[in-house]
Write an enzyme that holds these catalytic residues in place. Structure first.
Site, PDB file in Angstrom:
ATOM      1  N   GLY A  46      72.205  62.009  45.546  1.00 26.53           N
ATOM      2  CA  GLY A  46      70.966  61.326  45.223  1.00 26.53           C
ATOM      3  C   GLY A  46      69.794  62.129  45.764  1.00 26.53           C
ATOM      4  N   GLN A  51      61.342  63.804  48.588  1.00 30.17           N
ATOM      5  CA  GLN A  51      62.178  64.799  49.261  1.00 30.17           C
ATOM      6  C   GLN A  51      61.930  66.212  48.723  1.00 30.17           C
ATOM      7  OE1 GLN A  51      66.112  62.536  48.743  1.00 30.17           O
ATOM      8  NE2 GLN A  51      66.397  63.686  50.642  1.00 30.17           N
ATOM      9  N   CYS A  92      72.022  62.983  54.628  1.00 33.18           N
ATOM     10  CA  CYS A  92      70.820  63.127  53.803  1.00 33.18           C
ATOM     11  C   CYS A  92      70.423  64.594  53.735  1.00 33.18           C
ATOM     12  CB  CYS A  92      69.698  62.300  54.432  1.00 33.18           C
ATOM     13  SG  CYS A  92      68.143  62.390  53.527  1.00 33.18           S
ATOM     14  N   LEU A  93      70.034  65.060  52.551  1.00 26.91           N
ATOM     15  CA  LEU A  93      69.622  66.460  52.396  1.00 26.91           C
ATOM     16  C   LEU A  93      68.376  66.770  53.229  1.00 26.91           C
ATOM     17  CD1 LEU A  93      70.115  67.009  48.534  1.00 26.91           C
ATOM     18  CD2 LEU A  93      71.612  67.792  50.385  1.00 26.91           C
ATOM     19  N   HIS A 134      69.609  53.894  49.635  1.00 27.98           N
ATOM     20  CA  HIS A 134      69.174  55.068  50.414  1.00 27.98           C
ATOM     21  C   HIS A 134      67.947  55.712  49.743  1.00 27.98           C
ATOM     22  CE1 HIS A 134      70.253  58.816  52.863  1.00 27.98           C
ATOM     23  NE2 HIS A 134      69.388  59.286  51.979  1.00 27.98           N
ATOM     24  N   GLU A 135      68.008  55.866  48.421  1.00 22.44           N
ATOM     25  CA  GLU A 135      66.907  56.530  47.708  1.00 22.44           C
ATOM     26  C   GLU A 135      65.652  55.656  47.667  1.00 22.44           C
ATOM     27  OE1 GLU A 135      67.368  59.553  47.410  1.00 22.44           O
ATOM     28  OE2 GLU A 135      69.539  59.448  47.649  1.00 22.44           O
ATOM     29  N   HIS A 138      63.849  56.021  50.814  1.00 25.21           N
ATOM     30  CA  HIS A 138      63.013  57.233  50.796  1.00 25.21           C
ATOM     31  C   HIS A 138      61.681  56.970  50.117  1.00 25.21           C
ATOM     32  CE1 HIS A 138      65.352  60.487  52.466  1.00 25.21           C
ATOM     33  NE2 HIS A 138      66.378  60.312  51.646  1.00 25.21           N
TER      34      HIS A 138
HETATM   35 ZN    ZN Z   1      68.257  61.031  51.798  1.00 28.70          ZN
END
Ligand code: ZN
Length: 164
Positions: A46, A51, A92-93, A134-135, A138
């Site tokens: 995701g 991000q 998470c990236l 999660h997204e 963000h």
């Molecule tokens: Zn993330």
């Protein structure tokens, strides 16, 4: 298409609530494609627009990044109801190198728009429900470590900044 640079915690843009998308134009379609490309490139499941440095309310996801592609793109996502609670490990990236058990709703109902401007109304559970939560976190300026207890968060942050 292009691979975009991933913003890393604690960059400011990850803390800012993203803006609602009012017009789905060519820029948004290109952004969605580039975000998907970037997510696949970094083997993520995701990715939210902030991000990659764009403060707009859109995320992409795919729970089968290695095999057959099954991308889901959601514009202006909103959770309208949720049920249950489950713990599972998340990473998470934008916070590479750390992971933690995070409690999320088991089932959620998600409203939003697809890239054609049509309404999305999905009830999902399990991994997909976790990714969507999660997204959306963000897009609201939150990251997964905000959802764990303060002592654990302190230890994880210490580990994260040591690795950086
Ligand atoms: Zn993330």
């Amino acid at each position: 298409m292009a691979i975009m640079q991933i913003k890393k915690y604690p960059e400011e843009i990850l803390r800012k609530k993203t803006d609602e998308i009012t017009k789905i134009n060519g820029d948004i379609l290109k952004l969605a494609k580039d975000m998907l490309e970037t997510m696949y490139f970094f083997s993520g499941v995701g990715l939210a627009a902030n991000q990659v440095g764009i403060s707009k309310s859109i995320f992409v996801s795919d729970i089968k990044p290695e095999g057959k592609k099954n991308p889901i793109i959601v514009i202006n996502p909103r959770i309208t109801s949720s049920k249950g609670g489950v713990y599972s490990e998340e990473g998470c990236l934008s916070l590479p190198g750390i992971a933690a058990e995070v409690k999320r709703s088991k089932t959620i109902r998600l409203l939003g728009l697809n890239t054609a401007g049509k309404e999305i109304d999905l009830e999902v559970e399990g991994l997909l429900a976790r990714i969507f939560q999660h997204e959306i976190d963000h897009l609201n300026g939150n990251v997964f470590i905000d959802r764990i207890n303060p002592l654990k968060r302190w230890r994880l942050k210490r580990e994260y900044f040591k690795k950086k």
